[in-house]
Design a protein around this motif. Structure first.
Motif, PDB file in Angstrom:
ATOM      1  N   ALA A   1       0.821  -1.184   0.166  1.00  0.00           N
ATOM      2  CA  ALA A   1      -0.050  -0.177  -0.045  1.00  0.00           C
ATOM      3  C   ALA A   1       1.063   1.198   0.068  1.00  0.00           C
ATOM      4  CB  ALA A   1      -1.001   0.105   1.224  1.00  0.00           C
TER       5      ALA A   1
ATOM      6  N   GLU B   1      -1.090   6.533  -2.637  1.00  0.00           N
ATOM      7  CA  GLU B   1      -2.279   5.928  -2.947  1.00  0.00           C
ATOM      8  C   GLU B   1      -3.158   5.753  -1.630  1.00  0.00           C
ATOM      9  OE1 GLU B   1      -1.981   1.814  -4.346  1.00  0.00           O
ATOM     10  OE2 GLU B   1      -3.911   1.679  -4.738  1.00  0.00           O
ATOM     11  N   ALA B   2      -2.595   5.491  -0.600  1.00  0.00           N
ATOM     12  CA  ALA B   2      -3.350   5.535   0.607  1.00  0.00           C
ATOM     13  C   ALA B   2      -4.098   6.798   0.906  1.00  0.00           C
ATOM     14  CB  ALA B   2      -2.608   4.936   1.841  1.00  0.00           C
TER      15      ALA B   2
ATOM     16  N   VAL C   1      -7.099   7.195  -1.517  1.00  0.00           N
ATOM     17  CA  VAL C   1      -8.117   6.447  -1.190  1.00  0.00           C
ATOM     18  C   VAL C   1      -8.939   7.067   0.140  1.00  0.00           C
ATOM     19  CG1 VAL C   1      -9.045   4.120  -0.539  1.00  0.00           C
ATOM     20  CG2 VAL C   1      -7.329   4.473  -2.223  1.00  0.00           C
ATOM     21  N   LYS C   2      -8.005   7.406   1.098  1.00  0.00           N
ATOM     22  CA  LYS C   2      -8.796   7.937   2.270  1.00  0.00           C
ATOM     23  C   LYS C   2      -9.390   9.376   1.961  1.00  0.00           C
ATOM     24  CE  LYS C   2      -7.425  10.380   6.642  1.00  0.00           C
ATOM     25  NZ  LYS C   2      -7.242  11.914   6.213  1.00  0.00           N
TER      26      LYS C   2
ATOM     27  N   TRP D   1     -12.503   8.213   0.257  1.00  0.00           N
ATOM     28  CA  TRP D   1     -13.837   7.761   1.305  1.00  0.00           C
ATOM     29  C   TRP D   1     -14.184   8.922   2.074  1.00  0.00           C
ATOM     30  CZ3 TRP D   1     -16.390   3.634   1.921  1.00  0.00           C
ATOM     31  CH2 TRP D   1     -15.744   2.308   1.475  1.00  0.00           C
ATOM     32  N   GLU D   2     -13.499   9.814   2.482  1.00  0.00           N
ATOM     33  CA  GLU D   2     -13.810  11.035   2.937  1.00  0.00           C
ATOM     34  C   GLU D   2     -14.897  11.989   2.055  1.00  0.00           C
ATOM     35  OE1 GLU D   2     -10.592  13.178   4.986  1.00  0.00           O
ATOM     36  OE2 GLU D   2     -12.133  15.172   4.849  1.00  0.00           O
TER      37      GLU D   2
ATOM     38  N   LEU E   1     -17.565   3.685  -2.058  1.00  0.00           N
ATOM     39  CA  LEU E   1     -16.499   4.587  -2.865  1.00  0.00           C
ATOM     40  C   LEU E   1     -17.299   4.532  -4.156  1.00  0.00           C
ATOM     41  CD1 LEU E   1     -12.994   3.474  -2.038  1.00  0.00           C
ATOM     42  CD2 LEU E   1     -14.261   5.629  -1.456  1.00  0.00           C
TER      43      LEU E   1
END
Lengths: 205, 104
Positions: B75, B79-80, B83-84, B87-88, B102
């Motif tokens: 990960a 990228e993390a 993606v976070k 999600w937010e 998502l």
């Protein structure tokens, strides 16, 4: 008191920053096929519902009532508890240490929080705290006193420091007045803390 | 009898714990390596202030897991972060009470 904050959130409640970071990792790993979300749910369910101190209490009650089991447990705890089905993550190398009038055993993990999960579940917050991790070795009697455990002077305190390879289960002393009690009734007297060494088994009521 | 304490104080504690255990069980994370890394993170955090073994503890856990996954390439941190963020955005765009998904 009136419920005065407005309840109709226009959107879903935003999880905390760390919660979102965990979700991000899970999403990425799932997309790559490295993680199976159903397996994650199964792990959480197991630790919340099936794995906990009652497993350890069962082991202790057996040791109190069955001399052959006790001997086997002290000889090779990992193999003995495995036969009862208590095995898994962090349960590979378990050593049982028995309290006696001469020696009280107490467990800590000064490195992080190694703990016999299959027998005791997830460690309580205090076990993971810096205060306990630092002080258990340095001043065990004082820490024990804070847990309400006062030992006679002739009882030595031995502190066992867990590692990723070696974890400990304390076999507390069987309380007085429990002669004739069956295993299930005895197990109910065995608290989590008594198996970490920061408590004693409860006296029968 | 006293009521047992919940195993996890927050849902995300359970999630990050399960993620780590799962990676270990599938052979992607040797437990001794994990314990060493995590112990080092705890020690580093503990220098500044005492950790209380609750949120602090799992914050250190998460930080360690992020670092390990970044190193192995499982990960990537950038990228993390993306993606976070996604999600937010999804949470903020989803009406209360609806399941959050998502996009894509």
């Amino acid at each position: 008191m009136p419920h005065d904050h407005h309840d109709d959130h226009p959107h879903s409640l935003l999880p905390s920053d760390p919660a979102l970071r965990v979700k991000a990792l899970e999403t990425i790993l799932t997309r790559k096929g490295l993680v199976d979300p159903a397996a994650l749910d199964a792990i959480i369910d197991a630790y919340e519902n099936r794995i906990g101190p009652k497993n350890g209490a069962d082991v202790v009650a057996r040791a109190w009532t069955d001399e052959g089991f006790r001997a086997a447990l002290l000889e090779d705890a990992s193999a003995t508890v495995r036969e009862l089905g208590y095995y898994g993550r962090q349960g590979e190398h378990v050593v049982a240490v028995e309290n006696t009038p001469a020696q009280h055993n107490m467990v800590v993990c000064t490195l992080c929080s190694c703990y016999p999960w299959p027998l005791l579940g997830i460690p309580p917050a205090w076990y993971k705290s810096d205060a306990y991790r630092a002080r258990a070795v340095r001043e065990p009697r004082r820490v024990l006193a804070e847990f309400g455990v006062f030992l006679p002077d002739e009882t030595a305190v031995r502190v066992w420091d867990s590692t990723a390879e070696m974890r400990y289960l304390v076999i507390p002393m069987r309380p007085e007045g429990t002669e004739g009690m069956d295993r299930a009734a005895l197990a109910a007297l065995v608290t989590r803390n008594s198996m970490i060494g920061t408590g004693l088994a409860r006296a029968p009521s | 009898m006293t009521r047992p304490e919940p195993a996890f104080a927050e849902p995300w504690h359970a999630q990050v714990f399960a993620l780590t255990v799962h990676l270990n069980e599938t052979g992607r994370l040797p437990w001794t390596d994990w314990a060493d890394r995590f112990g080092a993170t705890l020690a580093r955090h503990g220098l500044a202030r005492d950790l209380d073994g609750g949120d602090d503890y799992f914050t250190a856990w998460l930080e360690t897991l992020e670092a390990v996954l970044a190193e192995t390439g499982a990960a990537d941190p950038k990228e993390a972060m993306q993606v976070k963020q996604a999600w937010e955005t999804a949470y903020l765009a989803t009406p209360h009470g609806q399941p959050v998904h998502l996009k894509d």
